[in-house]
Every structure is written in structure tokens, then in C-alpha cells.
Design a protein around this motif. Structure first.
Motif, short mmCIF file in Angstrom:
data_model
loop_
_atom_site.label_atom_id
_atom_site.label_comp_id
_atom_site.label_asym_id
_atom_site.label_seq_id
_atom_site.Cartn_x
_atom_site.Cartn_y
_atom_site.Cartn_z
N LEU A 299 -40.35 21.31 -47.89
CA LEU A 299 -40.59 22.55 -47.15
C LEU A 299 -42.03 22.62 -46.66
CD1 LEU A 299 -39.40 25.22 -46.18
CD2 LEU A 299 -40.08 26.24 -48.36
N GLN A 300 -42.98 22.21 -47.50
CA GLN A 300 -44.39 22.20 -47.09
C GLN A 300 -44.61 21.25 -45.92
OE1 GLN A 300 -46.05 21.21 -50.95
NE2 GLN A 300 -46.81 23.31 -51.26
N ALA A 301 -44.00 20.06 -45.99
CA ALA A 301 -44.14 19.11 -44.89
C ALA A 301 -43.53 19.67 -43.61
CB ALA A 301 -43.45 17.79 -45.26
N ALA A 302 -42.39 20.35 -43.74
CA ALA A 302 -41.73 20.93 -42.56
C ALA A 302 -42.57 22.03 -41.95
CB ALA A 302 -40.36 21.46 -42.95
N VAL A 303 -43.19 22.86 -42.78
CA VAL A 303 -44.02 23.96 -42.28
C VAL A 303 -45.24 23.41 -41.53
CG1 VAL A 303 -45.54 25.84 -42.99
CG2 VAL A 303 -43.26 25.65 -43.98
N ILE A 304 -45.89 22.41 -42.11
CA ILE A 304 -47.04 21.79 -41.45
C ILE A 304 -46.63 21.20 -40.11
CG2 ILE A 304 -48.70 19.88 -41.57
CD1 ILE A 304 -48.73 20.32 -44.63
N GLY A 305 -45.47 20.54 -40.08
CA GLY A 305 -44.99 19.94 -38.84
C GLY A 305 -44.66 20.96 -37.77
N THR A 306 -44.00 22.06 -38.14
CA THR A 306 -43.66 23.08 -37.15
C THR A 306 -44.92 23.78 -36.61
OG1 THR A 306 -43.23 24.64 -38.96
CG2 THR A 306 -41.34 23.51 -38.00
N CYS A 307 -45.89 24.02 -37.49
CA CYS A 307 -47.16 24.62 -37.04
C CYS A 307 -47.87 23.71 -36.05
CB CYS A 307 -48.06 24.90 -38.23
SG CYS A 307 -47.55 26.28 -39.26
N PHE A 308 -47.96 22.43 -36.39
CA PHE A 308 -48.64 21.47 -35.51
C PHE A 308 -47.89 21.33 -34.19
CE2 PHE A 308 -49.48 17.01 -34.16
CZ PHE A 308 -50.83 17.18 -33.88
N GLY A 309 -46.54 21.28 -34.26
CA GLY A 309 -45.75 21.18 -33.04
C GLY A 309 -45.94 22.37 -32.13
N SER A 310 -45.99 23.58 -32.69
CA SER A 310 -46.19 24.79 -31.89
C SER A 310 -47.55 24.80 -31.24
CB SER A 310 -46.03 26.03 -32.78
OG SER A 310 -44.74 26.11 -33.32
N LEU A 311 -48.59 24.43 -32.00
CA LEU A 311 -49.94 24.38 -31.45
C LEU A 311 -50.04 23.35 -30.32
CD1 LEU A 311 -52.10 24.63 -34.71
CD2 LEU A 311 -51.93 26.33 -32.88
N LEU A 312 -49.37 22.22 -30.50
CA LEU A 312 -49.40 21.17 -29.48
C LEU A 312 -48.67 21.60 -28.21
CD1 LEU A 312 -50.67 18.37 -29.42
CD2 LEU A 312 -48.46 17.40 -30.05
N TYR A 340 -41.84 19.46 -33.56
CA TYR A 340 -41.28 20.73 -34.03
C TYR A 340 -39.82 20.56 -34.44
CZ TYR A 340 -40.03 25.61 -34.36
OH TYR A 340 -39.58 26.82 -34.85
N SER A 341 -39.01 19.94 -33.59
CA SER A 341 -37.58 19.80 -33.86
C SER A 341 -37.32 18.93 -35.09
CB SER A 341 -36.87 19.19 -32.65
OG SER A 341 -37.02 20.01 -31.51
N GLY A 342 -38.06 17.83 -35.21
CA GLY A 342 -37.90 16.97 -36.36
C GLY A 342 -38.28 17.67 -37.65
N SER A 343 -39.39 18.43 -37.61
CA SER A 343 -39.84 19.16 -38.80
C SER A 343 -38.85 20.26 -39.18
CB SER A 343 -41.22 19.76 -38.55
OG SER A 343 -42.17 18.75 -38.26
N MET A 344 -38.35 20.96 -38.16
CA MET A 344 -37.39 22.03 -38.43
C MET A 344 -36.08 21.47 -38.98
SD MET A 344 -36.93 25.22 -38.67
CE MET A 344 -38.36 25.91 -37.84
N SER A 345 -35.70 20.28 -38.53
CA SER A 345 -34.49 19.65 -39.07
C SER A 345 -34.64 19.35 -40.55
CB SER A 345 -34.18 18.36 -38.32
OG SER A 345 -33.89 18.62 -36.96
N VAL A 346 -35.88 19.01 -40.95
CA VAL A 346 -36.15 18.75 -42.37
C VAL A 346 -36.12 20.04 -43.18
CG1 VAL A 346 -37.90 17.96 -44.00
CG2 VAL A 346 -37.49 16.67 -41.89
N GLY A 347 -36.73 21.09 -42.65
CA GLY A 347 -36.90 22.31 -43.45
C GLY A 347 -35.94 23.43 -43.20
N ASN A 348 -35.08 23.30 -42.19
CA ASN A 348 -34.25 24.43 -41.78
C ASN A 348 -33.32 24.93 -42.88
OD1 ASN A 348 -33.17 26.35 -40.03
ND2 ASN A 348 -31.57 24.98 -39.32
N GLY A 349 -32.69 24.03 -43.61
CA GLY A 349 -31.72 24.46 -44.63
C GLY A 349 -32.32 24.73 -46.00
N ILE A 350 -33.59 24.34 -46.20
CA ILE A 350 -34.20 24.47 -47.53
C ILE A 350 -34.32 25.93 -47.99
CG2 ILE A 350 -36.28 24.01 -48.89
CD1 ILE A 350 -36.63 21.45 -47.32
N PRO A 351 -34.76 26.88 -47.13
CA PRO A 351 -34.83 28.28 -47.60
C PRO A 351 -33.51 28.81 -48.12
CG PRO A 351 -36.07 28.04 -45.56
CD PRO A 351 -35.36 26.75 -45.78
N TRP A 352 -32.39 28.41 -47.51
CA TRP A 352 -31.08 28.87 -47.97
C TRP A 352 -30.81 28.36 -49.40
CZ3 TRP A 352 -28.18 32.19 -45.01
CH2 TRP A 352 -28.57 32.31 -43.67
N ILE A 353 -31.18 27.11 -49.65
CA ILE A 353 -30.97 26.56 -50.98
C ILE A 353 -31.89 27.24 -52.01
CG2 ILE A 353 -31.13 24.44 -52.36
CD1 ILE A 353 -30.57 22.87 -49.79
#
Length: 360
Positions: A299-312, A340-353
Motif C-alpha cells: 500500500l505504501q508503494a502504491a501511494v508513493i506511485g500514485t502521488c508521483f504519477g499525479s505530479l508528473l 499512476y495506473s500501475g500503482s493503483m492496480s497494486v494498491g486498489n484492492g488493499i484498502p478493502w482487505i
């Protein structure tokens, strides 16, 4: 049996991915303004709000199987309404119906899977569910780049049709039958799920005990019991993850990827093909790594990736206004969407779990 949930989730994710690749087709053919099309996209969220209010109560009242039948019909009507639309009003109504069905499905699918699946297979069932969702969005991106928007909407009716047929061959949830006092029916449904020669006596006892606990809690509790001090941390963690994920730009990227590509000067087909591939890889990696490395690091890796993707993404369009830098906009924009898409694919389902785990 799991294929019924897969078809439900296919219908949901076809809707989520639908508006992005067909945006300019619909605007051109029906003469919509950008504002009208944005309203069409947002009707999914409005339908989701309606579905989230009534879906749980109706599902508990009529049962899982009947709700699946109703959802299959609702998805077919919604997609046919969009496929035959001649104006914004019909498009919006179809999207509203699909939003209602999607919201109820996102509640019903994990509940039904949890209630019918043995404990040792639930992790695998969840992985199949998550993979199905990403694959269906990727499928919509890919196919939507090549075919007409009406044809894509007609394809959206297929999971609903399959759902209607398959639901007649599956049993009702044994746990729901037990909660409603249908003891003989619940044992027959459980035996059908486990096989005719299976020993279900221990599971029958476990479900009966679970039902007694549920009934005792239901009589003596209310929603206000959630706001006790002992539940503060689970509520903050669970709701915080869900809320922050929704504010991370997930819907904006999913619904308007096509608009980003066009504004950045990226060919739609090439862009969607690349994004779909990254999403699929990200989901497969998550399924392989989650139990090995845990939820928090991924989840931490996914959050960092989505933040960086949005900034880019923001940086790519800022540079578009500077002479000499505009040439890098397509490359940066595509890279940002991929990150962004790759990071979200990693982290998208984790909050539900995590929500399920910290609450229980």
C-alpha cells in the motif's frame, strides 16, 4: 459459482472503463458538449450513492440469489439504454441504472463469496475477483479503442445475460438461509456447495453458532455502538483508507484517460494498449506478493506511485505551455498515466482487505 460474481464484476468494470475510450465518439455523434459528457460520466457516482443506500437492505431482505437475478436484468436494461441513446437524457438514465447496479454488486459479490467459500479458499477467491476487475477495465480500454461506442455498450449486456442464466444453477447462500430460519434449505444448499458425499456437520454447527451470535447482536445493538472508544482506531483506519483512495484521482484517471491522451497529443489506441498492459501486470504482481510482503508495504508503494504519477501528469501539461518543452509533454503524460495506473492496480484492492481485517 464464482463465475456469477465474475459476471457481476465484469458488468461493473465495463461501466467504469466505458466512458474513457468512447468519449470523443459520443460527443461527435450526439453533438454533446464537454459539460454534458462530464455529467454523463458522473451519473455513475450518483447511481452508486443510491445503490449504496438501498442495496444492503434489499439484499438482506430478498436474498443473494434473487438480487443477482435482479442485477443481471438491471445491467442489461442499462446497457441497452446507452446503446440505443439518441441524446444526453437517455445516456444519463442508462448510466444511472448501471451505477445503481454497480454499487450493489460491490457489496453483494464479496459477501456472497465469503458466505459460500471455505476458509482455506477465500484468499484465492478474492484474488480471482481482483484480477477480474482489472482485466475487464483493461478489456474495455482495448476494445473501446477499435469499435463503435454503441457496439461496446452491446458487449456490456453479455455479462448480464450470462448472469441471468447461471444464477438459476447456483444455490442460495447457506448463511443467509440460516439467518432467515430456513434450516433444511440451508443444509441442502451447503451440501450442494461442498459435494454430495462431504461431511458438513462441523460447518453446519459453526453456521448455527454464527447465526445465534448475529441474532443476539442485532437485538441489542445499534449503529451508534460503532462510535465507542474501542472502535475508534479501526473506524479511522478503515474509513480513512477508503476516503483518501477516492480523493487520490482514481475516478478522474479511469473516466478521462482518453481526454488526457488527446490533450497531450498521444494516439488513443497506443495509449490504451500500454495502460491496459501495465494494469494487468500490476494486478498479477499484487496477487503474488501480497501474502509474502504484507498489505502495508504494498500500500505504501502504491501511494508513493500514485502521488508521483499525479505530479508528473500536472508537470507534463505545465511544460506544454513553455516553448521548447512542449515536445516532452506526450512522453511525460504517457509515463505519468502508466505510473499512476500501475500503482493503483497494486494498491486498489488493499484498502478493502485491510478494512475487513481491522474491523473483524
Amino acid at each position: 459459482i464464482d463465475s456469477c460474481n465474475v459476471n457481476d464484476l465484469l458488468s461493473v468494470c465495463l461501466q467504469v472503463g466505458y466512458s474513457s475510450p468512447v468519449e470523443y465518439q459520443i460527443i461527435e455523434e450526439l453533438g454533446l458538449s464537454v459539460q454534458e459528457y462530464s455529467f454523463f460520466g458522473s451519473m455513475m457516482i450518483v447511481g452508486g450513492l443510491v445503490g449504496s443506500i438501498v442495496g444492503g437492505k434489499i439484499t438482506e431482505l430478498i436474498g443473494r440469489k434473487r438480487m443477482m437475478l435482479g442485477l443481471g436484468g438491471l445491467f442489461i436494461v442499462g446497457w441497452l439504454t446507452i446503446a440505443t441513446a439518441e441524446g444526453a437524457l437517455q445516456l444519463d438514465f442508462g448510466r444511472l441504472l448501471l451505477g445503481i447496479g454497480s454499487s450493489i454488486t460491490l457489496y453483494l459479490a464479496p459477501v456472497y463469496v465469503a458466505e459460500i467459500t471455505p476458509k482455506n479458499l477465500r484468499g484465492a477467491a478474492v484474488s480471482v475477483t481482483q484480477l477480474t476487475m482489472v482485466c475487464s477495465i483493461s478489456f474495455t480500454f482495448l476494445v473501446g479503442s477499435f469499435i463503435n461506442w454503441r457496439a461496446l455498450a452491446l458487449i456490456g449486456t453479455i455479462p448480464g445475460l450470462v448472469q441471468l442464466v447461471l444464477t438459476f444453477f447456483i444455490p442460495e447462500s447457506p448463511r443467509w438461509l440460516a439467518k432467515t430460519g430456513r434450516e433444511k434449505e440451508f443444509e441442502a444448499a451447503l451440501l450442494q456447495l461442498r459435494g454430495g458425499n462431504a461431511d458438513i456437520s462441523w460447518e453446519v454447527d459453526e453456521i448455527k453458532e454464527y447465526t445465534k451470535i448475529i441474532h443476539s447482536i442485532s437485538k441489542d445493538s445499534s449503529i451508534f455502538d460503532l462510535f465507542q472508544k474501542q472502535y475508534a482506531i479501526p473506524l479511522i483506519v478503515g474509513n480513512g483508507l477508503m476516503v483518501l483512495q477516492q480523493f487520490s484521482g482514481l475516478n478522474s484517471y479511469t473516466l478521462y484517460t482518453g481526454a488526457i491522451f488527446v490533450s497531450a497529443g498521444i494516439p488513443n489506441t497506443a495509449g490504451f494498449l500500454t495502460v491496459a498492459s501495465f494494469q494487468l501486470v500490476g494486478t498479477v504482481l499484487t496477487a503474488a506478493l501480497m501474502d509474502r510482503y504484507g498489505r502495508r508495504p504494498l500500500l505504501q508503494a502504491a501511494v508513493i506511485g500514485t502521488c508521483f504519477g499525479s505530479l508528473l501528469t500536472a508537470l507534463s501539461f505545465i511544460l506544454q505551455g513553455f516553448e521548447g518543452w512542449s515536445k516532452v509533454t506526450p512522453t511525460l503524460a504517457l509515463l505519468s498515466v502508466l505510473i499512476y495506473s500501475g500503482s493503483m492496480s497494486v494498491g486498489n484492492g488493499i484498502p478493502w482487505i485491510i478494512v475487513a481485517e481491522v474491523v473483524t
